[in-house]
Design a protein around this motif. Structure first.
Motif, PDB file in Angstrom:
ATOM      1  N   ILE A  51       0.869  -1.173   0.000  1.00  0.00           N
ATOM      2  CA  ILE A  51       0.000   0.000   0.000  1.00  0.00           C
ATOM      3  C   ILE A  51       0.908   1.225   0.000  1.00  0.00           C
ATOM      4  N   HIS A  53       0.080   4.575  -0.862  1.00  0.00           N
ATOM      5  CA  HIS A  53      -0.416   5.892  -0.480  1.00  0.00           C
ATOM      6  C   HIS A  53      -1.843   5.790   0.038  1.00  0.00           C
ATOM      7  N   LEU A  54      -2.171   6.650   1.007  1.00  0.00           N
ATOM      8  CA  LEU A  54      -3.508   6.717   1.594  1.00  0.00           C
ATOM      9  C   LEU A  54      -4.021   8.144   1.476  1.00  0.00           C
ATOM     10  N   LEU A  62     -11.908   6.120   2.348  1.00  0.00           N
ATOM     11  CA  LEU A  62     -10.455   6.056   2.247  1.00  0.00           C
ATOM     12  C   LEU A  62     -10.062   5.570   0.850  1.00  0.00           C
ATOM     13  N   MET A  64      -6.988   3.919  -1.179  1.00  0.00           N
ATOM     14  CA  MET A  64      -5.708   3.237  -1.044  1.00  0.00           C
ATOM     15  C   MET A  64      -5.101   3.041  -2.427  1.00  0.00           C
ATOM     16  N   PHE A  66      -2.296   1.037  -4.394  1.00  0.00           N
ATOM     17  CA  PHE A  66      -1.420  -0.130  -4.278  1.00  0.00           C
ATOM     18  C   PHE A  66      -0.272  -0.042  -5.283  1.00  0.00           C
ATOM     19  N   TYR A  74     -12.446   2.523   0.153  1.00  0.00           N
ATOM     20  CA  TYR A  74     -12.772   1.714   1.324  1.00  0.00           C
ATOM     21  C   TYR A  74     -13.607   2.518   2.315  1.00  0.00           C
ATOM     22  N   GLN A  84     -12.931  -1.161  -6.487  1.00  0.00           N
ATOM     23  CA  GLN A  84     -11.522  -1.036  -6.822  1.00  0.00           C
ATOM     24  C   GLN A  84     -11.365  -1.144  -8.328  1.00  0.00           C
ATOM     25  N   GLY A 321      -0.871   1.613   5.981  1.00  0.00           N
ATOM     26  CA  GLY A 321      -0.799   0.533   4.998  1.00  0.00           C
ATOM     27  C   GLY A 321       0.575  -0.072   5.048  1.00  0.00           C
ATOM     28  N   LEU A 327      -4.195  -3.242   5.798  1.00  0.00           N
ATOM     29  CA  LEU A 327      -4.615  -1.953   6.330  1.00  0.00           C
ATOM     30  C   LEU A 327      -4.792  -2.128   7.836  1.00  0.00           C
TER      31      LEU A 327
END
Length: 332
Positions: A51, A53-54, A62, A64, A66, A74, A84, A321, A327
């Protein structure tokens, strides 16, 4: 050396940070005594991916990002995946920038820049362009409908955020990779950080596009991160160095500097709701920085967790992450 400070004479205004070394891994100072893992969410993807970046949308969802280009939306309230999609093909995702309520910009290891619209349960690519020749490390919004990016090609680029993106100017001066840029809120000031044999922070005027100030020996290690606190302090984390500057009246005042391991890499940094700054480095240490009392405290209880990204999301909650695609929701 003058008063234990290295003075370097170069063009422009120069700030030299005092060389002071503290004992490694201090346990004094403000810490997070109630810190605990509230919930760990594994197997979010069929294949384990880092992960990278958030990002938190204004509606509380949220995002995420990858490693191999998947974006996941999320719901933190229901602990459910909303949807996703594969945003990048054969490229590594490097960063996400929240552009407005339902649009995000993502950057890649091959220098591409793309904007996506993210609605309640759908997505759409708006535009894409080749922004840099190499890896894009960081992206930020600027006033007057502009965005800035920095890259391993040693440059910073300023783009008009009108569709399609158009490069306004390329800023040069760093002699090594530029790994982080930070726009100071409600100003026309942009900070850029470089590594290696550069190791400087440059202060750019976003009206004239000129470098006004150079902070020498501000970073160390393989990557630098910077964050602005609500009281206008700038926390710089590079390798094992933590530096804190105060921005007042168009000037930067040095407040503190701590160094314990110049070889570690910064994996995540966030400002918590209680005003503390939390930083995680590649050696597994969580560093709690109290910029008010000027103390640093290291937490070594979670060295086995390969945390990559940190983000504060509520009054007593932050998320992280990790390298295995987990998470983790934390309470403090």
């Amino acid at each position: 050396f003058i008063n234990n400070t290295l003075i370097d004479l170069i063009m422009g205004e120069v700030y030299c940070l005092p060389r002071k070394y503290y004992p490694p891994l201090p346990t004094y100072g403000t810490t997070l005594p109630n810190l605990k893992q509230h919930k760990t969410l594994s197997n979010l993807l069929e294949i384990k991916q880092e992960i990278r970046h958030l990002c938190l949308l204004k509606d509380g969802r949220l995002i995420m990002g990858f490693e191999y280009g998947i974006l996941m939306i999320y719901n933190l309230s229901t602990y459910q995946i909303v949807f996703q999609f594969q945003a990048l093909d054969k490229e590594t995702l490097t960063n996400i920038c929240l552009f407005d309520d339902d649009r995000v910009i993502i950057t890649s290891s091959k220098g591409t820049l793309s904007m996506w619209s993210i609605y309640t349960n759908s997505y759409n690519k708006i535009c894409e362009m080749k922004a840099h020749k190499q890896y894009i490390y960081s992206i930020t919004k600027l006033p007057r409908q502009r965005i800035a990016t920095c890259s391993s090609d040693r440059t910073i680029k300023i783009f008009s955020s009108e569709i399609p993106f158009k490069c306004i100017i390329t800023l040069k001066g760093h002699i090594h990779e530029v790994t982080k840029i930070l726009h100071l809120k409600n100003t026309e000031v942009l900070l850029s950080a470089s590594i290696g044999n550069d190791s400087t922070i440059r202060i750019w005027n976003m009206v004239t596009y000129k470098c006004d100030t150079i902070i020498k020996q501000a970073t160390m290690g393989y990557k630098t991160d910077m964050i602005e606190t609500p009281d206008k302090k700038i926390v710089i984390g590079g390798g094992g160095i933590v530096s804190v500057l105060q921005y007042k009246n168009m000037k930067f005042e040095f407040l503190m500097r701590y160094e314990h391991d110049g070889l570690s890499q910064v994996f995540g940094i966030t400002v918590l709701s209680n005003g503390l700054v939390l930083r995680r480095s590649s050696n597994g240490v969580l560093t709690v920085i109290d910029t008010t009392n000027k103390t640093v405290c290291c937490i070594t209880d979670y060295l086995d967790l390969y945390l990559i990204a940190l983000l504060d999301v509520a009054s007593d909650t932050f998320v992280s992450g990790d390298r295995n695609g987990q998470l983790i929701i934390w309470k403090y």
